[in-house]
Motif scaffolding. Structure first.
Motif, short mmCIF file in Angstrom:
data_model
loop_
_atom_site.label_atom_id
_atom_site.label_comp_id
_atom_site.label_asym_id
_atom_site.label_seq_id
_atom_site.Cartn_x
_atom_site.Cartn_y
_atom_site.Cartn_z
N TYR A 1 20.91 -80.03 -0.47
CA TYR A 1 19.50 -80.40 -0.28
C TYR A 1 18.74 -80.29 -1.60
O TYR A 1 17.96 -81.19 -1.96
N TYR A 2 18.94 -79.21 -2.33
CA TYR A 2 18.29 -79.03 -3.63
C TYR A 2 18.71 -80.14 -4.60
O TYR A 2 17.91 -80.61 -5.40
N GLN A 3 19.95 -80.55 -4.53
CA GLN A 3 20.41 -81.65 -5.38
C GLN A 3 19.69 -82.94 -5.01
O GLN A 3 19.25 -83.69 -5.89
N ARG A 4 19.57 -83.22 -3.72
CA ARG A 4 18.85 -84.43 -3.29
C ARG A 4 17.39 -84.40 -3.73
O ARG A 4 16.81 -85.42 -4.03
N ARG A 5 16.79 -83.22 -3.74
CA ARG A 5 15.39 -83.06 -4.15
C ARG A 5 15.22 -83.06 -5.67
O ARG A 5 14.10 -83.04 -6.17
N GLY A 6 16.33 -83.03 -6.40
CA GLY A 6 16.26 -83.02 -7.85
C GLY A 6 16.02 -81.65 -8.46
O GLY A 6 15.71 -81.54 -9.65
N LEU A 7 16.18 -80.61 -7.66
CA LEU A 7 15.98 -79.25 -8.17
C LEU A 7 17.22 -78.71 -8.86
O LEU A 7 17.13 -77.78 -9.67
N LEU A 8 18.36 -79.25 -8.52
CA LEU A 8 19.63 -78.79 -9.06
C LEU A 8 20.48 -80.01 -9.39
O LEU A 8 20.60 -80.93 -8.56
N ASN A 9 21.04 -80.02 -10.58
CA ASN A 9 21.89 -81.14 -10.98
C ASN A 9 23.21 -81.11 -10.24
O ASN A 9 23.75 -80.04 -9.95
N GLU A 10 23.73 -82.29 -9.98
CA GLU A 10 25.05 -82.42 -9.37
C GLU A 10 26.02 -82.76 -10.48
O GLU A 10 25.88 -83.78 -11.14
N PRO A 11 27.02 -81.90 -10.71
CA PRO A 11 27.96 -82.18 -11.79
C PRO A 11 28.75 -83.46 -11.52
O PRO A 11 28.92 -83.87 -10.37
N VAL A 12 29.21 -84.05 -12.59
CA VAL A 12 30.04 -85.25 -12.47
C VAL A 12 31.34 -84.87 -11.79
O VAL A 12 31.93 -83.83 -12.08
#
Length: 139
Positions: A26-37
């Motif tokens: 959820y934080y990744q979708r909100r842009g709070l946490l990067n999603e690694p490649v």
């Protein structure tokens, strides 16, 4: 990120930061946490900076900051925006003090209602219930 011993999968990240895997997503979708490649092997790895960022987010939430406000704080995290961060915290402090005042008022009203219930004898109508129907002014 390399697959170093300090690197963890999303499950390890969740465990290290004491959050749920879905919270991380959820934080990744909100842009709070990067999603690694995702590498060719298909497993994403996270490091200590990701754990620190999650701890930051959760700590800010515990202080009452909304996720939008957390996002603002994260944007200010470059060492040059202390004044802006302080202003955001001052607004939050003002809101918290307002909530505390409201809670104190609620406490006083409830205390009065409970006392009236305990001191009222041989009454058909409960003073607490009657007060609620009359719309006790709390806010």
């Amino acid at each position: 990120m390399d697959n170093k011993p300090e690197s963890v999968t999303i499950g390890g990240l969740a465990q290290a930061a004491e959050v749920n895997v879905e919270t991380i997503r959820y934080y990744q979708r909100r842009g709070l946490l990067n999603e690694p490649v995702r590498p060719a092997g298909g497993i994403r790895y996270y490091g200590s900076a990701d754990i620190a960022r999650l701890v930051f987010i959760k700590t800010a939430q515990k202080l009452g900051f909304t996720l939008s406000e957390v996002s603002d704080l994260l944007r200010l995290d470059d060492g040059a925006h202390c004044v802006e961060a302080s202003e955001l915290a001052a607004r939050k402090l003002h809101n918290v003090r307002g909530k505390i005042d409201t809670l104190k008022r609620i406490e006083e009203l409830l205390s009065e209602m409970v006392t009236r219930c305990h001191t009222q004898q041989e009454t058909v109508a409960c003073p607490l219930i009657s007060s609620l129907y009359k719309g006790v002014g709390i806010l």
